[in-house]
Write an enzyme that holds these catalytic residues in place. Structure first.
Site, PDB file in Angstrom:
ATOM      1  N   THR A   7      -6.993   4.236   5.630  1.00  0.00           N
ATOM      2  CA  THR A   7      -6.256   2.913   6.461  1.00  0.00           C
ATOM      3  C   THR A   7      -6.537   2.720   7.835  1.00  0.00           C
ATOM      4  O   THR A   7      -7.380   3.658   8.321  1.00  0.00           O
ATOM      5  CB  THR A   7      -4.637   3.022   6.044  1.00  0.00           C
ATOM      6  N   ASN A   9      -4.505   1.351  10.226  1.00  0.00           N
ATOM      7  CA  ASN A   9      -2.921   1.265  10.421  1.00  0.00           C
ATOM      8  C   ASN A   9      -2.718   2.204  11.223  1.00  0.00           C
ATOM      9  O   ASN A   9      -2.034   2.873  10.014  1.00  0.00           O
ATOM     10  CB  ASN A   9      -2.123   0.025   9.577  1.00  0.00           C
ATOM     11  N   ASP A  63      -0.463   0.405   0.029  1.00  0.00           N
ATOM     12  CA  ASP A  63      -0.021  -1.070   0.432  1.00  0.00           C
ATOM     13  C   ASP A  63       1.080  -1.605   0.202  1.00  0.00           C
ATOM     14  O   ASP A  63       2.036  -0.744  -0.494  1.00  0.00           O
ATOM     15  CB  ASP A  63      -0.736  -1.777  -0.965  1.00  0.00           C
ATOM     16  N   PHE A 138       6.077  -1.888  13.372  1.00  0.00           N
ATOM     17  CA  PHE A 138       5.316  -2.445  13.766  1.00  0.00           C
ATOM     18  C   PHE A 138       5.516  -3.676  13.177  1.00  0.00           C
ATOM     19  O   PHE A 138       6.761  -3.626  12.059  1.00  0.00           O
ATOM     20  CB  PHE A 138       3.800  -1.823  13.231  1.00  0.00           C
ATOM     21  N   GLY A 139       4.839  -4.789  12.637  1.00  0.00           N
ATOM     22  CA  GLY A 139       5.372  -5.833  11.643  1.00  0.00           C
ATOM     23  C   GLY A 139       6.495  -6.838  11.805  1.00  0.00           C
ATOM     24  O   GLY A 139       6.291  -7.049  12.548  1.00  0.00           O
ATOM     25  N   TYR A 140       6.934  -6.441  10.496  1.00  0.00           N
ATOM     26  CA  TYR A 140       8.548  -6.987   9.737  1.00  0.00           C
ATOM     27  C   TYR A 140       9.035  -6.347  10.439  1.00  0.00           C
ATOM     28  O   TYR A 140      10.481  -6.983  10.684  1.00  0.00           O
ATOM     29  CB  TYR A 140       8.477  -7.370   8.623  1.00  0.00           C
ATOM     30  N   ASP A 141       9.169  -5.485  10.869  1.00  0.00           N
ATOM     31  CA  ASP A 141      10.433  -3.938  11.503  1.00  0.00           C
ATOM     32  C   ASP A 141      11.578  -5.370  12.693  1.00  0.00           C
ATOM     33  O   ASP A 141      13.156  -4.229  12.730  1.00  0.00           O
ATOM     34  CB  ASP A 141       9.545  -3.031  12.510  1.00  0.00           C
ATOM     35  N   ARG A 167       8.202   3.339   2.558  1.00  0.00           N
ATOM     36  CA  ARG A 167       7.299   4.181   3.119  1.00  0.00           C
ATOM     37  C   ARG A 167       7.568   5.787   2.741  1.00  0.00           C
ATOM     38  O   ARG A 167       6.799   6.515   2.352  1.00  0.00           O
ATOM     39  CB  ARG A 167       6.642   4.415   4.677  1.00  0.00           C
TER      40      ARG A 167
END
Ligand code: ITT
Ligand code: NA
Length: 182
Positions: A7, A9, A63, A138-141, A167
């Site tokens: 990854t 990330n 993913d 991160f991201g859509y959190d 996750r």
């Protein structure tokens, strides 16, 4: 064993590290291998393809996607692209006027073992907030509120997110599998 997580990330690595540490399993970033990502509507297919090409024991690929009910699952496997292009506010704009704000996160984790790919999945259901809130994760959190809560993942902080997230469910399934075969 030490799992090798293919990854780029850092957030995903950090969360996986903390989830797996509860089972005494360690995981490190593997960045000498390129994650080949095919375009597909299926996270399982993406993960399977990425690992099958070069199935070396203890390699791990994950993913994820955010699947919005009223958008028939969009952006799903295209979540990273949508995040980079229209962003959180662009996504929320697509939901303007919609009463159904339901969404879920899905994680598919693949593990290579004995030249075989094993897949583990995790889902967390919830809804999208009206506005981005919070700054952890991160991201859509900042826009995702898990079922049974009023806080977004970004407002909760790592520990609670790691108890509830897609996750954590996927990596818990992987850890259970490893404990069983050992
Ligand atoms: P890889 O290098 O492992 O491929 P990535 O960032 O491309 O990392 P994914 O394809 O697995 O990650 O995830 C797609 C996107 O979904 C990711 O970029 C985030 O925007 C979002 N996402 C995934 N997990 C998330 C989480 O726990 N919280 C918020 N957003 C998440
Ligand atoms: Na990706």
């Amino acid at each position: 064993v030490t799992l090798r997580f293919v990854t780029r990330n850092q957030h995903k690595l950090k969360e996986a590290t903390s989830i797996l540490s509860q089972y005494g399993i360690s995981i490190v970033m593997e960045n000498s291998i390129n994650k080949v990502e095919i375009q597909s509507d299926s996270l399982e297919e993406i993960v399977n393809y990425a690992l099958r090409l070069n199935c070396v024991d203890w390699l791990v690929v994950e993913d994820d996607g955010l699947f919005v009910d009223s958008l028939n699952g969009f952006p799903g496997p295209y979540s990273e692209y949508v995040y980079r292009t229209i962003g959180l506010r662009g996504l929320l704009r697509l939901l303007q006027g919609s009463r159904d704000r339901g969404a879920y996160f899905k994680s598919v984790v693949g593990l290579c073992i004995n030249n075989e790919v094993k897949l583990f999945t995790g889902i967390v259901k919830g809804r999208l907030s009206e506005e981005p809130r919070g700054s952890s994760g991160f991201g859509y959190d900042p826009v995702f509120i898990p079922e049974g809560y009023d806080l977004t993942f970004a407002e909760m902080g790592e520990d609670l997110k790691n108890k509830l997230s897609h996750r954590s469910r996927a990596f818990n399934n992987l850890a259970t599998y490893l404990t069983r075969i050992n």
